[in-house]
Design a protein around this motif. Structure first.
Motif, PDB file in Angstrom:
ATOM      1  N   ILE B 821       0.863  -1.183   0.000  1.00  0.00           N
ATOM      2  CA  ILE B 821       0.000   0.000   0.000  1.00  0.00           C
ATOM      3  C   ILE B 821       0.893   1.223   0.000  1.00  0.00           C
ATOM      4  N   TRP B 822       0.735   2.003  -0.999  1.00  0.00           N
ATOM      5  CA  TRP B 822       1.552   3.198  -1.163  1.00  0.00           C
ATOM      6  C   TRP B 822       1.116   4.234  -0.137  1.00  0.00           C
ATOM      7  N   ASP B 823       2.081   4.842   0.492  1.00  0.00           N
ATOM      8  CA  ASP B 823       1.764   5.746   1.598  1.00  0.00           C
ATOM      9  C   ASP B 823       2.407   7.110   1.383  1.00  0.00           C
ATOM     10  N   ASN B 847      11.327   1.347   3.531  1.00  0.00           N
ATOM     11  CA  ASN B 847      10.543   1.043   2.317  1.00  0.00           C
ATOM     12  C   ASN B 847      11.116  -0.141   1.562  1.00  0.00           C
ATOM     13  N   LYS B 860       7.170   5.802  -0.043  1.00  0.00           N
ATOM     14  CA  LYS B 860       6.853   5.271   1.276  1.00  0.00           C
ATOM     15  C   LYS B 860       5.694   4.292   1.168  1.00  0.00           C
ATOM     16  N   TYR B 861       5.769   3.233   1.954  1.00  0.00           N
ATOM     17  CA  TYR B 861       4.702   2.228   1.927  1.00  0.00           C
ATOM     18  C   TYR B 861       4.188   1.977   3.339  1.00  0.00           C
ATOM     19  N   LYS B 862       3.009   1.417   3.398  1.00  0.00           N
ATOM     20  CA  LYS B 862       2.430   1.069   4.694  1.00  0.00           C
ATOM     21  C   LYS B 862       3.082  -0.200   5.232  1.00  0.00           C
ATOM     22  N   THR B 961       2.555  -1.639  -6.325  1.00  0.00           N
ATOM     23  CA  THR B 961       1.956  -0.946  -5.196  1.00  0.00           C
ATOM     24  C   THR B 961       0.611  -0.352  -5.597  1.00  0.00           C
TER      25      THR B 961
END
Lengths: 529, 1047
Positions: B821-823, B847, B860-862, B961
């Protein structure tokens, strides 16, 4: 009415005529995996060897993608990818390496499942069995030293319905490696009975066992008792009387280019073969596409010159302070062979000196000596060494130093043999007959160990040995950071130390591929990924 | 088989009373019209009480001689009410027939026979051919989307010559094929071969959806059946029809790319060294590029292109013989340069009634189609690098050149390393030869013999021979054949012959007892066999590139391929349809199928089904309801199968490929015997159990027709070519580790609505509407023991091959998108500043890169599992591949001679993976000199802390993502067609029978939030991987103008 019944009869007749027979279609395009004859077993065995030469192993990934960047070399591409330790578990090279090793293991299992066939001549089938066992062990060794403990696959009938297979411990994998290889040792042919280093000989098994043991003695198992084992295996090779150093260091590599063998020096090598134009696909990308003396001239042999030597490596070779050349000449003949002092400019290529010590290309493999023509542009049939006799000697030296807490005469003798050859003293007409190649007497254990570290760089640079060596020595990360600082204060630019920027503790192991983790739920990831 | 509408002849001799009166013979002439005043050809005119009759000709005219002045003429035509007219001495009698609302005798083609429509118990829907044929397309699959509830059509892309993926009622299988069985004139085929049929030659397309309808196709019926019947001869004078259209295709709006200044700025950030060497020489600075002209190759790559189509047919027949012949030439240039599609097609049919008992017919279709042009979405090599695909080079092309560069005429970008394979895409596309020619000959024949008036024996057989010839030649100005590649100029020529034959024998009993019991029974057997071959060779290092494919044999090296495979199928089938007063209807059918694709012991499968229908409108209490013209409840349940896997999946096989082996002692390599397939001897059918509840309602004399179907399909023992962990070692010579298994259970359930209305019906104006919508829910019910999910990778780029963007999870639909999940983007506040270095705060997850290497501006990702390290353990579902509902909305207007059809199609709720963004909106592989979409201008910089676009080189992984996942819902104005039929008076003057001019447009406008060019794509289509968009061939808008004349 008669027609009516006739039609009905035909209908029923056609309908019931031997349906099962109709459904018995036979495949004509392929064969069953039975390996009933020695010749068929040989085709199976060829498949086990086949993976060695694939791009995912020695064709590209081992010499280039995983090992190109250390303190002795780097790549000029500037790409932020695997070569500079930028990768995630999904990385294609890391995945292909894993995948291909297991492919080789399965193929070995398939041969091993069929090889004990009493109808076949025992001596011949045992030779096949020995090679298959050894290669399976070697592939597990590559897995263990790169990925840690991994699932053990020892059957030709893996269960496709239960694919969640957990890791074996690192020790268990190494035990399997030792078991396979020691079993193989008694089965394979003697080196003296073979024409070249492509097939596994008893010496190759013993030499690689020495490497396995010396690796086990270091990080992460740190089983120091294995130094003794390592030494014993290496000594078996030495004492077999079948091996000696090639007096001419450069000739080792010229022989690879010329498709010649010297099993005395080159105990085990990966065979690459042929040209695209004669239909071969058994070639390496490492020499040509990646490494070699930079050249755009296909007649000489094209090379992208992507693999460069570091100035640190250059400086590691002794210099003749009395020489008048710039840079100073080296009594160590390896330097100007391993690090190309010139590049080929233009077409036809003209050898042009390259004074920039940060931008010299690897010169170990030189395509100008290749004999098959017309040369392919980016791929090369030159063989690649896995085990050379000098490695056997340096392992003896290293193990002796560790076992006895300092160098013994035997250790000195081993390393000095390698050094004397390097200085040309074994040639019939040494260029500098007076030079003293030997290490000074009375070195401490640490000093001698440092000499081993450096000697291995000088001797085996670009042969995919540096990264595994540092890892087993336990100082990979520190050494790379130390090197980076040195490099930046000695003329390197940021692009030369991209790898060292990225190296961290996690790089002591490769990540377990995402693909594997996704499908094998019992698998776990390595630390840091 | 002959399945055209039967012409019903009323008036049975024994019922007639011979009228009194004059015995004088009298010739009566006249014309028959429909309610709109159009002449009706083919109307049967019978003198009541005799067997004497005739049929109206094309202009609806007839002449018949009667005895006396008070004969009764009976006019009948299918779908019309039958009229009886007393001659009363007249010599000219014009008659208008009304539509028969109840269509009592309308028959529908079903498997192995026909049934009266009102006696149907299953879910069978007919495509409204008159509307569908207005779309200017090469093949029916392109115009089927949105026409029938429950039928979804996923476009591959616009590549000339490609066909679409048709799926009926959701994907039931995973790696067994999900495409329906196509039965073309009785011959069951597993591929549609849609290009071989000219849409104008199609008489009817019926879609069989539920088990009651499909179970008679047994082992291959699980995905539904598409029954296609082609036109045959009609009784009457020969009618010659010529139809031609011309037009052009227009490419869609190009994508917005970075211009010169933005590009140079980006390069300077990505690789200062490169930018310095190329752009900042001779004292140039970034500012010098502010006014530089930008190159965008999309303009050169895509063009408006012509399309033309000609067809001619003649159809006619006498009392006992009917014949037809038709031909078609279609030439359609692609909107990408040097691509296109051509078809030559011809067809004949002949039906002969020998006597009352024996009838024989044959038909043969030959088509030759050629599609050519570089394939945009797939690169030419067996190993896939995205950068070898043409669109990659088009979008990525440098928009501005350095000094002294003249890139547009050069194949290679001089500022690129010689190991980069990117070339000038325009030159490459112009020079690449890639041509696929498909010759298809299909011939069917039947012999029908009435054993008794009610019992008919039919032998039918068919043969399809296909030869696919693929040619490629890559000269020195192409991606694949340039001097930098060791293959040099290279090419290939491959042939794939396919021959398929079937023999189908049926015995049909059809009888009406006491006028209330209608019984239709079919039993039969079918055998079918297919053989596929594959041979040809490729060649490298061609000596003289001028010779093209013809010179391949002289090349330095040739590599031959040869092989063949085969399958066979043997079946027994039966069906009983019983109807009581057409009020209570019962159907039972069964098929027993044996397939060679399984090991002995697992070969045979039994597929029964049963259904009932109740036509409530025939009940007394509803008969009185005036506005109700039809009300029918249908319930069915049954089993069908799916055997569509590779021919020998149950066997472990080894191959000895040319490129597998090892050279010992520098000798000719010893070939290795390598795993080709890891067999699973326990494989068996996949079985689908389907329950269907349907309700049909006709109101106001069928001015309003409603149909609703509720279904549940549960597929068990789903056939899966399962991905295996590489640690099984089962990686085959195709470089994948897979094996076929029967796994788990999948359920599709849904509801479908169809509404047809005639909104206005005046003499000169008519407006009718068709609306359909279908909802399908898909759910994975069971997987193998202990398994909770199946993952699937997509082969579009080697570096992305090892992550799996699709997942099928328990209790969730298949085809879900899966990844991180892209954050947003790491901002400064995520870091501690230590000695001038930004160090990621210890409570902020990484990341996927080593912690020390994460910097402000990076993607950044979740971190789902909270371990502060982002990796595959943090993957989750990030999109759904299949829509919530799909449908179509069609309106037809008629005003005098004009008719206008407007057709919308939509899909709602599905997501797409826009893989183009991986490379062109952030450059995931950090490739130098690769232009980007204009959106990426807004990337993170210290001055512009974007949270949407990461900094230059801020993504260093090959994870999919949620950033690339987009809503793929769309509403498309798919077809608009305007026609005019000239008035009969004018037509007569021109000595024609009819004359029509028309204009049609296809893919006119799409409403969507999708950022790519076409939301209706699936460039790596499979059941597990729907909606993947990479470098799709853009969908053209096609405008055509045509004329159709009969004489």
């Amino acid at each position: 009415m008669k027609l009516k019944y006739l039609l009905l009869a035909i209908s029923i007749g056609v309908g019931l005529s031997s349906c099962e027979e109709f459904l018995n279609t036979k495949p004509t395009n392929f064969i069953a995996p039975t390996y009933e004859t020695l010749a068929e077993l040989e085709t199976g065995l060829a498949g086990v060897y086949d993976v060695l030469g694939s791009q995912a192993l020695y064709g590209d990934v081992i010499p280039y993608w995983l090992n190109v960047s250390t303190d002795i070399g780097y790549t000029n591409t500037g790409q932020l990818n695997t070569t500079v330790y930028i990768y995630t578990p999904a990385d294609v090279q890391v995945t292909n390496f894993w995948k291909t090793l297991y492919q080789g293991i399965y193929r070995a299992n398939l041969v091993l499942a069929r090889v004990d066939n009493p109808e076949l001549e025992e001596g011949a089938r045992n030779k096949i069995k020995g090679q298959a066992l050894f290669l399976r062990g070697y592939y597990y060794f590559l897995l263990a030293s790169n990925y840690g403990g991994v699932p053990l696959l020892l059957t030709a009938e893996p269960d496709i319905n239960n694919v969640d297979v957990p890791r074996a411990s690192l020790r268990e994998v190494y035990d399997q490696v030792l078991s396979d290889m020691t079993q193989a040792e008694s089965l394979v042919a003697e080196a003296s009975d073979l024409d070249g280093g492509g097939r596994i000989s008893r010496s190759a098994v013993q030499g690689i066992l020495a490497r396995v043991c010396i690796t086990m003695a270091g990080y992460p198992l740190n089983d120091e008792s294995m130094y003794e084992e390592a030494k014993q295996w290496a000594v078996k090779v030495r004492d077999s009387g079948m091996h000696e150093l090639n007096p001419d260091y450069s000739d080792i590599f010229i022989k690879y280019a010329k498709d010649e063998y010297d099993i005395k020096e080159s105990i085990w090598e990966v065979e690459f073969y042929g040209l695209l134009s004669n239909g071969s696909s058994e070639y390496t990308y490492y020499i040509g596409a990646r490494g070699g003396i930079l050249s755009g001239d296909v007649e000489i042999g094209y090379s992208g010159g992507a693999v460069r030597a570091t100035k640190w490596l250059f400086d590691l070779y002794a210099q003749d302070e009395t020489s008048t050349t710039t840079p100073l000449a080296s009594p160590d003949l390896r330097r100007d062979w391993n690090i190309a002092p010139y590049t080929y400019v233009g077409v036809p290529g003209v050898a042009t000196p390259n004074p920039d010590l940060w931008r010299r290309t690897m010169g170990k493999w030189r395509r100008e000596y290749e004999v098959q023509t017309p040369k392919d542009r980016v791929v090369s049939p030159q063989n690649f060494p896995i085990l050379r006799y000098s490695d056997v000697l340096l392992m003896i030296a290293e193990a002796e130093n560790e076992i006895h807490g300092g160098p013994t005469a035997e250790a000195y003798d081993a390393i000095n043999q390698v050094r004397r050859r390097a200085y040309g003293l074994m040639l019939s007409n040494p260029p500098q007959p007076e030079v003293d190649a030997d290490l000074p007497e009375g070195l401490s254990k640490d000093e001698f160990f440092q000499e081993i570290i450096n000697e291995r760089a000088r001797e085996f640079c670009f042969e995919a040995m540096r990264r595994p060596d540092y890892i087993r020595w336990g100082n990979f990360v520190d050494r790379m950071k130390e090197y980076k600082n040195w490099a930046l204060s000695n003329g390197a630019v940021a692009g030369h130390v991209l790898a060292q920027d990225n190296i961290s503790e996690r790089n002591l192991l490769l990540p377990i591929p995402t693909y594997e983790l996704s499908l094998n739920k019992a698998m776990t990831q390595n630390p840091g990924y | 088989m002959l399945f055209i509408f039967c012409i019903s002849v009323n008036g049975v001799a024994k019922d007639a009373i011979v009228p009194a009166g004059s015995n004088q013979s009298q010739l009566i002439k006249g014309q028959v019209f429909d309610k709109e005043g159009s002449p009706l050809p083919g109307v049967t005119v019978v003198v009541k009480g005799t067997t004497q009759g005739t049929v109206t000709d094309f202009s609806g005219q007839y002449s018949i001689s009667v005895q006396g002045t008070d004969a009764v003429l009976v006019y009948s035509f299918v779908g019309m009410t039958t009229e009886e007219v007393l001659t009363n001495g007249r010599t000219t009698i014009n008659v208008t027939l009304k539509e028969d609302i109840k269509s009592v005798d309308e028959v529908v083609v079903v498997g192995y026979g026909t049934l009266r429509k009102m006696d149907l118990t299953g879910s069978v829907e007919s495509v409204r051919m008159n509307e569908m044929q207005k779309a200017p397309v090469k093949s029916f699959d392109e115009s089927l989307a949105g026409r029938i509830a429950g039928v979804t059509v996923a476009g591959n892309d616009g590549q000339p010559g490609t066909n679409n993926n048709i799926v009926i009622r959701g994907v039931g299988s995973i790696t067994g094929s999900t495409s329906p069985l196509y039965v073309i004139d009785g011959a069951p085929m597993e591929d549609s071969y849609a290009n071989t049929l000219n849409p104008s030659d199609i008489e009817s397309i019926n879609i069989l959806k539920d088990a009651s309808a499909t179970a008679i196709y047994g082992a291959r019926g699980a995905n539904g059946v598409v029954l296609i019947t082609t036109k045959r001869g009609t009784k009457g004078a020969p009618v010659v029809t010529y139809n031609a259209y011309f037009g052009f295709s227009v490419p869609p709006k190009p994508l917005d790319l970075m211009g010169a200044y933005e590009f140079v700025k980006y390069q300077a950030e990505l690789n200062p060294n490169y930018a310095q060497n190329v752009y900042f020489i001779n004292g140039k600075t970034l500012d010098d590029y502010k006014d530089a002209k930008s190159i965008d190759l999309q303009d050169q790559m895509f063009q408006s292109s012509p399309v033309h189509n000609h067809e001619i047919s003649v159809r006619g027949g006498s009392e006992n013989t009917s014949y037809s012949a038709s031909g078609n030439v279609l030439d359609q240039d692609g909107i990408a340069i040097n691509s296109g599609f051509k078809r030559y097609q011809g067809r004949i049919t002949l039906d002969q009634q020998f006597n009352k008992k024996l009838k024989v017919g044959i038909d043969a279709t030959y088509s030759s189609e050629i599609s050519h042009g570089a394939i945009l979405t797939q690169s030419s090599d067996s190993y896939t690098y995205a950068n070898l695909s043409l669109l990659y080079s088009v979008w990525g092309f440098r928009p501005v050149l350095g000094d002294n560069e003249n890139l547009l005429d050069e194949l290679f970008d001089p500022a690129m390393p010689s190991t980069d394979f990117r070339v000038n895409p325009i030159l490459s596309a112009e020079n690449e030869l890639r041509r696929t020619k498909v010759d298809n000959l299909r011939a069917n024949g039947y012999l029908e013999y009435k054993l008794t008036p009610h019992l008919t024996l039919k032998f039918a057989g068919g043969l399809t021979n296909i030869m696919v010839e693929r040619q490629g030649f890559f000269n020195s100005l192409t991606t694949a054949g340039n001097e930098r590649r060791d293959q040099k100029q290279n090419g290939f020529i491959y042939f794939r012959p396919v021959s398929n034959w079937n023999n189908t024998n049926t015995l049909t009993y059809n009888r009406n007892f006491d006028k209330v019991h209608n019984l239709n029974v079919v039993v039969g057997n079918v055998i079918q066999k297919q053989k596929d071959g594959n041979y040809g060779f490729s060649a490298i290092q061609v000596l003289n590139e001028g010779t093209g494919v013809d010179g391949l044999d002289e090349a330095s090296a040739n590599f031959g391929t040869s092989g063949s495979s085969r399958w066979s199928l043997a079946s027994f089938l039966g069906r009983i349809n019983y109807s009581y007063r057409s009020k209570y209807i019962l159907t039972a059918s069964a098929r027993y199928d044996g397939s060679s694709k399984f090991a002995p012991g697992n070969r045979w499968g039994f597929f029964p089904s049963g259904a009932i229908a109740w036509r409530m409108s025939e009940e007394g209490f509803l008969k009185e309801v005036d506005f109700l013209s039809n009300a029918k409840l249908r319930v069915s349940h049954g089993a069908t199968g799916n055997n569509r896997i590779s021919d020998f999946a149950y066997l472990s096989t080894m191959a000895i490929p040319r490129n597998g082996g090892y050279s010992f002692n520098n000798g000719e390599p010893t070939r290795g015997a390598l795993l080709e397939n890891f067999g699973n001897p326990r494989l068996k059918w996949e079985t689908t159990y389907q329950t269907n509840i349907g309700y049909d309602l006709g109101l106001f004399e069928s001015r309003i027709d409603l149909s609703a179907d509720l279904y549940r399909k549960t597929t068990e023992d789903v056939l899966l070519n399962a991905n295996l962990p590489y640690s099984t070692g089962l990686t085959t010579i195709y470089n994948v580790a897979t094996a076929y298994k029967n796994i788990g259970k999948i359920r599709n359930q849904g509801v479908e609505f169809t509404i047809n209305t005639i909104n206005i019906q005046k003499k000169n104006f008519e407006w009718s509407t068709n609306f359909n919508i279908s909802f399908n829910q898909n759910k994975v019910m069971e997987l193998n023991e202990g398994q909770s999910a199946l993952l699937q990778n997509v082969n579009f780029d080697t570096d992305f091959r090892n992550t799996t963007p699709y997942i099928a999870q328990l209790d969730k639909p298949i085809g879900q998108m899966y990844g991180l999940i892209w954050d947003g983007v790491y901002q400064y506040e995520d870091f501690d500043l230590v000695l001038g270095d930004y160090i990621l705060k210890s409570n902020v997850p990484t990341n996927g890169q080593a912690r020390a290497n994460v910097q402000p501006g990076d993607i950044k990702y979740k971190d789902i599992n909270g371990d502060l390290v982002v990796n595959e353990m943090d993957f989750s579902v990030i999109g759904r591949g299949y829509p919530i509902h799909t449908g179509g909305f069609s309106n037809t207007f008629r005003y005098k001679g004009f008719d206008l059809n407007i057709f919308f199609q939509w899909s709602y709720g599905n997501d797409l993976i826009n893989a183009n963004r991986l490379f062109f909106e952030g450059n995931a592989k950090r490739v130098v000199a690769l232009n980007q979409f204009a959106t990426y201008q807004n990337r993170w910089t210290p001055e512009n802390p974007s949270n949407e676009y990461f900094r230059t080189a801020g993504k260093r992984d090959t994870y999919y993502t949620s950033r690339e996942v987009e809503d793929g819902s769309f509403l498309r104005l798919k077809t608009v067609s305007l026609g005019y039929d000239f008035q009969q008076t004018l037509v007569d003057k021109l000595k024609l029978k009819s004359l029509r001019v028309y204009a049609s447009a296809q893919n006119l406008y799409t409403w969507t939030g999708y950022s790519g060019q076409n939301p209706d794509v699936s460039t790596r289509h499979s059941a597990l991987t729907p909606g993947f968009d990479f470098a799709a061939y853009p969908l053209a808008t096609t405008l055509t103008f045509g004329i159709k004349a009969s004489f």
